[in-house]
Design an enzyme around this catalytic site. Structure first.
Site, short mmCIF file in Angstrom:
data_model
loop_
_atom_site.label_atom_id
_atom_site.label_comp_id
_atom_site.label_asym_id
_atom_site.label_seq_id
_atom_site.Cartn_x
_atom_site.Cartn_y
_atom_site.Cartn_z
CE1 TYR A 101 36.08 15.04 -53.06
CE2 TYR A 101 34.61 16.62 -53.58
CZ TYR A 101 34.85 15.76 -52.72
OH TYR A 101 34.29 15.44 -51.49
CD GLU A 188 34.80 12.01 -51.71
OE1 GLU A 188 34.76 12.67 -50.68
OE2 GLU A 188 35.94 11.22 -51.39
#
Ligand code: GDP
Ligand code: MN
Length: 384
Positions: A101, A188
């Site tokens: 992530y 993101e």
């Protein structure tokens, strides 16, 4: 403005973030064509602005163009978290050895961009943050910006392989450029994937652009999705008014963001529900009043609950009450309201305003408290 994944990918591509090729498709036929031109196994992904598409059946692999057709058809018939899927992304599928992530988000409290990284990417990052917060690395970018050594120091502990750590650091630096140069409040990548051969790739793109910066990004207009915006929001943007539609039934037109917040608080305090936040701003301009009424009534007629009463709350400073009164009178003459109107005004040219309203059979109070209670009462009468 939230970008769809395929739009986020366009933005990422400008900064050289490594991704596998892909294209958006609106029909199963288009998806099959894209799959044919890409060759090999593809991934078909629902283009809706919601997380957890994978779990909702909105991400599927297809090994042939015909399979891509079938999967695209299935996904295009889905509604994910209330959002109908209108388009799919068809991209070359990656083999995944590991999912990370990687995100940069604006931390409003610290007034700094916050880098968030985890070796436990892919799935719900919120879940990781909740059950194992130590697995989420957080780094506030200092004023000087994100330097290459910072990116390397952040990535090295996460990637045992030096080559992969370098690729990941490079990706983070590029993502930081995306974030700053494109005025994002979020950029993101989840998952940031490592392939079995050791390539590090961005397999998803989630971007939120800060609408306050849209004046310097003419290219954003092409990304705006009219189906994701209410007619009122569109009108508000065109007229330069800050407007947020809410779920209540009391429309509020207020001058100044602080007073608008206070008005919404007071409505809540007395048991009402505001239908919107709407700031007509500090300047005096009867046209803004007309636009404001139009914004609220347009959205009211398109939503099912609707607005049952409208409150004007004006504190005249630079804003002159008589201008607002003239605006109200002109709008009502042009198109009468079907719901009750409560007006509170005080301050600059208040007496003049009261006279203008009176001449047109309208009353106004000076007390915000009284006005709020009155508008809630009127809204309830309409309901009963
Ligand atoms: P989200 O769940 O809405 O965030 O959608 P993602 O784009 O992140 O995809 C969800 C999951 O699908 C990922 O975590 C991967 O496990 C899987 N996935 C996405 N793209 C690919 C791909 O190219 N190849 C493979 N094998 N899996 C993928
Ligand atoms: Mn994702």
């Amino acid at each position: 403005m939230n970008l769809h994944e395929y739009q986020g990918r366009e933005l990422f591509a400008r900064y050289g973030l490594p991704m596998l090729p892909g294209q958006v498709a609106g029909t199963p036929e288009e998806a099959r064509d894209v799959a044919t031109s890409l060759g090999g196994t593809v991934v078909i992904k629902a283009q809706v602005q919601a997380g957890g598409r994978g779990k909702a059946g909105g991400v599927k692999l297809a090994s042939t163009p015909d399979e891509a057709y079938d999967k695209a058809r299935d996904i295009l018939s889905l509604t994910i978290k209330g959002l109908p899927v209108r388009r799919v992304l068809v991209a070359k599928a990656a083999d995944i050895a590991r999912e990370y992530y990687c995100a940069i988000v604006l931390d409003r409290e610290k007034k700094a961009p916050l880098v968030m990284l985890s070796a436990e990417g892919g799935v719900d990052i919120e879940e990781v943050a909740r059950v194992a917060p130590e697995k989420l690395i957080r780094f506030h970018v200092p004023l000087e910006g994100l330097r290459p050594y910072m990116a390397r120091n952040l990535m090295r502990p996460l990637f045992p392989d030096f080559q992969q750590a370098s690729q990941a650091a490079d990706i983070l630096l590029k993502l930081y450029r995306v974030y700053t140069e494109s005025d994002c409040s979020l950029a993101e990548i989840n998952p940031l994937a490592v392939t079995p051969e050791g390539r590090v790739l961005a397999l998803d793109a989630k971007v939120v652009l800060d609408d306050n910066a849209d004046f310097r990004h003419k290219d954003w207009e092409a990304w705006r999705d009219p189906s994701e915006e209410t007619p009122g929001a569109r009108l508000a943007r065109a007229k330069g008014l800050s407007y947020v539609k809410l779920d209540g039934d009391i429309g509020c037109i207020v001058n100044g963001a602080g007073l608008a917040m206070a008005t919404m608080d007071l409505i809540k305090h007395y048991g009402g529900e505001p239908a919107n936040f709407l700031d007509i701003g500090g300047s005096s301009n009867p046209e803004k009043v007309t636009a404001a009424l139009k914004i609220i009534t347009t959205d009211a007629s398109t939503s099912n609950g609707g607005v049952r009463a409208i409150l004007f709350n004006i504190f005249g400073g630079i804003t002159r009450c008589d201008d607002v009164a003239n605006g109200i009178v002109a709008s009502l003459e042009a198109s009468p309201l079907t719901v009750p109107l409560v007006i509170r005004l005080t301050g600059t040219n208040e007496e003049k305003a009261r006279q203008i309203l009176k001449d047109h059979g309208l009353g106004a109070t000076t007390s915000m408290d009284e006005a709020v209670r009155m508008v809630i009462e009127k809204a309830q009468e309409v309901t009963a």
